[in-house]
Structure formats: structure tokens, C-alpha cells
Design an enzyme around this catalytic site. Structure first.
Site, PDB file in Angstrom:
ATOM      1  N   HIS A 406       0.834  -1.438   0.025  1.00  0.00           N
ATOM      2  CA  HIS A 406      -0.055   0.099  -0.003  1.00  0.00           C
ATOM      3  C   HIS A 406       0.822   1.114   0.117  1.00  0.00           C
ATOM      4  CE1 HIS A 406      -3.318   2.459   1.413  1.00  0.00           C
ATOM      5  NE2 HIS A 406      -2.377   3.243   1.773  1.00  0.00           N
ATOM      6  N   GLU A 407       1.681   1.252   0.903  1.00  0.00           N
ATOM      7  CA  GLU A 407       2.666   2.503   0.836  1.00  0.00           C
ATOM      8  C   GLU A 407       3.511   2.583  -0.411  1.00  0.00           C
ATOM      9  OE1 GLU A 407       2.111   4.759   3.230  1.00  0.00           O
ATOM     10  OE2 GLU A 407       1.053   3.338   4.347  1.00  0.00           O
ATOM     11  N   HIS A 410       1.799   4.228  -3.017  1.00  0.00           N
ATOM     12  CA  HIS A 410       1.633   5.805  -3.220  1.00  0.00           C
ATOM     13  C   HIS A 410       2.720   6.425  -4.099  1.00  0.00           C
ATOM     14  CE1 HIS A 410      -1.714   6.498  -0.692  1.00  0.00           C
ATOM     15  NE2 HIS A 410      -1.077   5.771   0.571  1.00  0.00           N
TER      16      HIS A 410
HETATM   17 ZN   LIG Z   1      -2.085   5.335   2.169  1.00  0.00          ZN
END
Ligand SMILES: [Zn+2]
Ligand SMILES: *[C@@H]1O[C@H](CO)[C@@H](O)[C@H](O)[C@H]1NC(C)=O
Ligand SMILES: *[C@@H]1O[C@H](CO)[C@@H](O)[C@H](O)[C@H]1NC(C)=O
Ligand SMILES: *[C@@H]1O[C@H](CO)[C@@H](O)[C@H](O)[C@H]1NC(C)=O
Ligand SMILES: *[C@@H]1O[C@H](CO)[C@@H](O)[C@H](O)[C@H]1NC(C)=O
Ligand SMILES: *[C@@H]1O[C@H](CO)[C@@H](O)[C@H](O)[C@H]1NC(C)=O
Ligand SMILES: [Ca+2]
Length: 600
Positions: A406-407, A410
Site C-alpha cells: 500500500h505505502e 503511493h
Molecule cells: Zn495510504
């Protein structure tokens, strides 16, 4: 949460008012698309304005540009002339900034310029297919006001730096400042000093735009994607699902010298061309447990993550493995050097180097969270992973792969949208899309076969089967009732992200139903399964969509990505999936529509 009907009605009313009169100030839904209000310091907020982007797509065949008749195609000339003709502006107004080609599309990113100074938040992007026809066009150009401030600043760079530091409570990081215009909501422009201010202890990294004539802080770019995890009571503990020893997981088609070499320098620790993972400071990496390049540390789940050296090593090794793997997967699908990825050495393949991802694991500045900061191409992405203290013993976010992915995602979405500036997912709606893509890619990495079940993130760190989001991502509208119109009441990026991630879950399920599942999609982007198609469209659409996209723009970019790569073969599949959650043909201003195009 249920909102009273009167609340919903008043939001509708505001939307209608704003859209018919384009009246200021914006309220309700339009604000999602153009504004971001950030609290800085104890009692101050900064409202940043992002002119509304418009986005047009032109199908499989594309359309001509003014220089189509020329024998030689120049991406730069064609893109600038197209923008000039579309917007009726002169060439000194539209300045080519950067561009690149992949296997199906040529992308050009353009800046608006006034009196030779670029306008930070007024940008355009044009994509051409391989026949050199225009396939999409996004723009947030603004009309030039009659009174443009002088391009000679009346306050100094040093004064602007101390103003930015004072207002934001961080330190200037030494990155060279620039002079740029900022288009403001009232139609004026401000000449600004652009100053980067950073404080890792607060997970802060801003690009501050300080008015070079008045000294006011007029705009912020926030490079940090903030993850926030809902805290739920813990009644049970679960041991991690089991480590495996993987041999040679690197894909040399993506990382030609492997994960521990940039082609010149070699390492024997958790640092390499794509990423460095450490605790505390970059010199504190994990070194191989045995020659050559074995990183075999047995994590002990019965004690806290930071209580044993071997647990600290396991965290560094796992994040090193995950971030490299995401690099290698996304590279195959188009997040390359030229597309502004994260690598130290770019091997002469375009883009700016010296920007591998830095991962601070078990970061001491917080608990129960994780962050990723995405500065522009050429500056390292920065990931902070925290320990979660909701269980005994505590659990390590670095060992929950979907949080790491998820990170990391980004970084991909912030770099690919708008051409590598890190500035183009800043509105509330666009940052919500960012959260959605991050969950969707995390989900994508976990599938192993064609069965698509409900999917939940954050189960391990909280030791709760409900995870950290409101609903599981699901094809069942009872299990997950989120729709496009949910944006009428959602005001937080992760909440908005859940709507988009759930739409993409449905897109994924329909593509896999249509094309099956390719087991080797993570290393081979030429496979044909629905999972392969999904990731191609996911990555392709990022580069097509305009700066600060809305849900509607993001959907249109997927449809156009399919036209570019698959000749529109999945057009109706995509429309049906989006329309099933309210993002149909006539969806606008967060009002649902379930219509699909005629013939679908
Ligand atoms: Zn996030
Ligand atoms: C284009 O701009 C010029 C100069 O600003 C103006 O005279 C002309 O009317 C414009 N044309 C269109 C089609 O808007
Ligand atoms: C190798 O190390 C040197 C010295 O630290 C550095 O200047 C260089 O950028 C590194 N990488 C390459 C590909 O030369
Ligand atoms: C790792 O490499 C460094 C520098 O080349 C060397 O000094 C060190 O002995 C190596 N460590 C191990 C455990 O192989
Ligand atoms: C398919 O994947 C699911 C998880 O998504 C897993 O539970 C199931 O065992 C897998 N089935 C096979 C046949 O591998
Ligand atoms: C914990 O493990 C048990 C048994 O393996 C399983 O039934 C349960 O769903 C797990 N809970 C979480 C939160 O992972
Ligand atoms: Ca780069």
C-alpha cells in the site's frame, strides 16, 4: 454512519448552485475536486487551490493534431501545438516539460507559462498512440489575469525560507528553491518562492509556495501520503502465517544487476539500486547472514518486534524484498526509469536517478501507522513503517505485506500522475483515489488463482479479521455498499479511497471472469489473464489521467488505456463494473448513474 436526509439535500443544492453559476466560493462536491485544506501548526490552515482539470479521450483511433501533416513526428512539437490549438494560446504559454514513450503510448507533460515563469498548478498532458494520433488530453490551464505580478521577487529567497519554516514548523531541506507562479482560486496569480520543508519526526514533507511579493504562504504540496489505521480492540493473537526462504526472487528483466548492485557498486546488505531498508539511519541496514547474499533471519513472534536483533533483521529483510518486488512487477507494466520510477542508477534509460526508495522500519517516531512521501523524480521516496501496539506482543507493520505494498504504491501513483512532479494527487478526491489504488495493488499482489473472494487489509497488525477499513472489498453490494455517491458524505482520503478500491475490486473480478488468471503475471506482462489486463490498465491509466483527477477522469483513463492497449476489447466490461457502483456514463458531481454506453 447515517446522515439525515436534510444534510444530503443541502449538499445537492450546493452542487447545483456551484455548477450552474460556477459561483465562488465552491462548496460541497466541487470542493473535493479543486481544494485541499490543511491544518499547519496549532491554529492555522492553508487552503491550496488546484484548478479543475478537464479530460478528453479519443478512443482507439485518436484524432489529428495541427502538425499531423508533417513527415517527421516530434513529441514535443506535436504536444505543444495541440495544446495551443485546443486552448487557443500561444507557444510561449504552453511549455513542454517532459515526456516519454512506452510500448503503446507516447506521453507529453506541459506546463502553462506566464511571462516565461511556469504556473505550478496549471498543467496539461497529451498522449499519442503509435500512429502519432492524439488519444487523450488533460488540462488544468487557467486564464491569464489582466494584472500579472512582476517576475522579479520583492522578498528574498532567505525570507521566504524562514517564512515557510515558521509557518510549517519544519526545516528547509536544502533542495534548490524555484520561482513559480501559483494560480489562485480568485483568478489571480501569485509569484512564489518554492521551498521544500521537511521534518521526519512529524512525517512532514511539504513543498511550500511563498508569495514573493507579500510573503504569504499561498499553496502547499504535501509529499506525504498519510495512512491512518482505525484502532479496534484486540481479543486474540495470531502468529504470522509463516516465512519461506525464497531463492533468487529478483526479476533481472526489471533489475538488470539484481537487487544488490547498481552495475558498478555491489552491496551485501539491505541496500541496492531500488531501495535501502534500515532502522534509525541509513548505515543501520541488515547485512547478509551468510555469503553470498543469504538473508536468513528467523523471526520470533513471541516477543516484540524490536526486542530481538533477529526480529529487527526480519523487518529490514521483508521490506527490502517487498519494495524490490513491487519495483520489479511495476517495471514490467510501465513504471520505468522514463516513467519516473525509483532507482539510483537509471542505466541511461531516461528519467532522473539517485532516488531509490528509503525505508525506515520500526521507525521510532510513531506507532500504528505507516507513511510514504513522494517528492519529484530525482529525490528518493521515503517510507516509514511503524510497530503496532494493539497486541501483546506487538506486531510489526513491516511484516504485513499489504501495508508495505500500500505505502509503496503511493510512490507509483504520485510519480506517474502528471509526469513525475509528485504534485498531482493533491485534491481531496485525487488523494482519495491514491488511497484506493494503494489498497487495490496490495490486493492484486495477493491473488494466487482465479477465485476472487472478499478481501480485507490490515488483519495481521490489528489481529482482527475486519482489518483497518470500513468494509471488505467485495463484489456483493450488501457486503460493501459503497458507491460513487458515497463521496457526498465522505470527507477523508482513506474513506474516499475505499469507494475507489471497491470499484477496482469489481473491475478486477470482471476482468478475471472474462480472461482467467495468469499465474506468472507478476513477472510476465505479456500474459493474457484478467489479472494481467487489470495491472496494465491500472498503470497505463495513471500516466493518461490529468493532474488531480476526479473519479470520472480516473474511470475515463481506464477506458482510454483499454482503447490504447487492447483496441477497446474490455470497454463494456469496464463500463459495467464502474456503472455497477454508480460511476456510469452520466455520473457527475458525486451523483450516481448506472448507465452503460449503448451496445454494452
Ligand atoms: Zn495510504
Ligand atoms: C483566440 O485568441 C485570440 C487572441 O487572444 C482571440 O482574438 C481569438 O478570438 C481567439 N479565438 C478563439 C476561437 O477563441
Ligand atoms: C558507485 O559508488 C560511487 C561512490 O560512492 C558513486 O559515486 C556512484 O554513483 C555509484 N554508482 C554508480 C553506478 O556509479
Ligand atoms: C559486507 O561487505 C563489506 C564491504 O565490502 C565487508 O567489509 C563485510 O565484511 C561484508 N560482510 C559480510 C557479512 O559479508
Ligand atoms: C485460491 O486462492 C485462495 C485465496 O485467494 C485460496 O484460499 C485457495 O486455497 C486457492 N485455491 C487453490 C486451488 O489454490
Ligand atoms: C487467527 O488464526 C486462526 C486460526 O488459524 C484463524 O481462524 C483466525 O481467523 C485468525 N485471525 C486473524 C485475525 O488473523
Ligand atoms: Ca527516478
Amino acid at each position: 454512519m447515517q446522515f439525515p436526509a436534510t444534510f444530503v439535500r443541502s449538499v445537492y443544492a450546493a452542487v447545483i448552485l456551484a455548477s450552474t453559476a460556477s459561483a465562488l466560493p465552491f462548496s460541497g462536491s466541487l470542493k473535493h475536486m479543486t481544494m485541499q485544506v490543511r491544518a499547519v501548526g496549532a491554529d492555522k490552515t492553508v487552503e491550496s487551490f488546484h484548478p479543475e482539470s478537464s479530460f478528453e479521450t479519443f478512443g482507439v483511433d485518436g484524432i489529428d493534431h495541427p502538425l499531423s501533416a508533417r513527415a517527421e513526428f516530434s513529441l514535443e512539437d506535436a504536444a505543444v501545438s495541440f495544446v495551443q490549438s485546443k486552448l487557443n494560446v500561444t507557444s510561449d504559454t504552453a511549455a513542454y516539460r517532459t515526456g516519454y514513450s512506452n510500448d503503446v503510448v507516447q506521453h507529453a507533460y506541459i506546463h502553462q507559462q506566464i511571462n516565461g515563469v511556469l504556473v505550478a498548478n496549471a498543467v496539461a498532458n497529451v498522449a499519442f498512440n503509435k500512429a502519432n494520433k492524439v488519444v487523450s488530453f488533460g488540462t488544468s490551464f487557467v486564464s491569464v489575469p489582466s494584472n500579472v505580478p512582476s517576475t522579479t521577487p520583492s522578498i528574498s529567497e532567505a525570507d521566504a525560507i524562514s517564512k515557510a519554516e515558521g509557518e510549517l514548523g519544519g526545516k528547509y531541506n536544502g533542495h534548490p528553491t524555484k520561482l513559480e507562479f501559483v494560480a489562485k482560486q480568485d483568478g489571480s496569480v501569485a509569484l512564489t518562492h518554492v521551498v521544500q520543508v521537511r521534518d521526519d519526526s512529524q512525517a512532514m514533507w511539504y513543498e511550500a509556495f511563498v508569495d514573493a511579493h507579500t510573503g504569504d504562504l499561498v499553496q502547499l504540496t504535501d509529499f506525504v501520503a498519510h495512512a491512518s489505521y482505525r484502532v479496534l480492540p484486540i481479543t486474540k493473537q495470531n502468529i504470522t502465517q509463516g516465512f519461506e526462504t525464497l531463492t533468487n526472487p529478483q526479476n533481472t528483466a526489471s533489475s538488470p544487476f539484481g537487487w544488490h548492485s547498481d552495475g558498478v557498486n555491489n552491496s551485501n546488505d539491505t541496500s541496492g539500486n531500488n531501495v535501502i531498508t534500515y532502522v534509525g539511519a541509513p548505515q543501520f541496514t541488515t547485512v547478509q547472514s551468510s555469503a553470498t547474499l543469504n538473508f536468513n533471519y528467523m523471526q520470533d513472534p513471541t516477543v516484540n518486534p524490536d526486542a530481538l536483533q533477529v526480529n529487527i533483521d526480519a523487518a529490514r529483510v521483508n521490506t527490502f524484498y517487498i519494495v524490490n518486488t513491487v519495483h520489479d512487477i511495476s517495471y514490467q507494466y510501465g513504471f520505468t526509469e522514463a516513467a519516473f520510477n525509483f532507482q539510483n542508477n537509471n542505466f541511461g534509460l531516461g528519467g532522473a536517478g539517485n532516488d531509490r526508495v528509503e525505508v525506515s522500519v520500526q521507525d521510532a517516531s510513531g506507532k500504528d501507522n505507516a507513511f510514504f512521501s513522494t517528492p519529484p523524480d530525482g529525490q528518493s521516496g521515503f517510507m516509514k513503517m511503524y510497530i503496532f501496539d494493539r497486541t501483546v506482543p506487538e506486531r510489526d507493520g513491516s511484516l504485513e505485506n499489504d501495508i508495505v505494498v500500500h505505502e509503496n504504491t503511493h510512490g507509483i501513483t504520485n510519480r506517474m500522475t502528471g509526469g513525475g512532479t509528485g504534485r498531482c494527487l493533491q485534491t481531496l478526491e485525487a488523494s482519495g483515489l491514491g488511497e484506493g489504488w494503494s489498497d487495490a495493488l496490495a490486493e492484486w499482489t495477493e491473488w494466487t488463482n482465479a477465485t476472487v473472494t472478499d478481501w480485507v487489509t490490515g488483519v495481521y497488525v490489528l489481529n482482527n479479521p475486519a482489518g483497518i477499513r470500513t468494509y471488505p472489498y467485495s463484489t456483493n453490494a450488501q457486503t460493501n455498499p459503497l458507491r460513487y455517491s458515497s463521496l457526498l458524505v465522505l470527507v477523508e482520503a482513506h474513506d474516499i479511497g475505499e469507494v475507489w478500491a471497491n470499484m477496482l475490486h469489481n473491475v478486477y473480478a470482471q476482468l478475471v471472469a472474462a480472461h482467467g488468471f495468469s499465474a506468472t503475471a507478476k513477472t510476465d506482462a505479456t500474459t493474457t489473464g484478467g489479472n494481467t489486463v487489470f495491472l496494465h490498465l491500472f498503470i497505463d491509466a495513471l500516466a493518461l489521467q490529468p493532474c488531480n483527477p476526479t473519479f470520472v477522469d480516473a474511470r475515463d483513463a481506464w477506458i482510454q488505456a483499454d482503447a490504447n492497449r487492447y483496441n477497446g476489447a474490455n470497454r463494456c466490461t469496464l463500463w459495467r463494473a464502474f456503472a455497477s457502483r454508480g460511476l456510469g456514463v452520466n455520473a457527475a458531481l458525486h451523483i450516481d448513474d448506472t448507465t452503460v454506453p449503448v451496445g454494452c
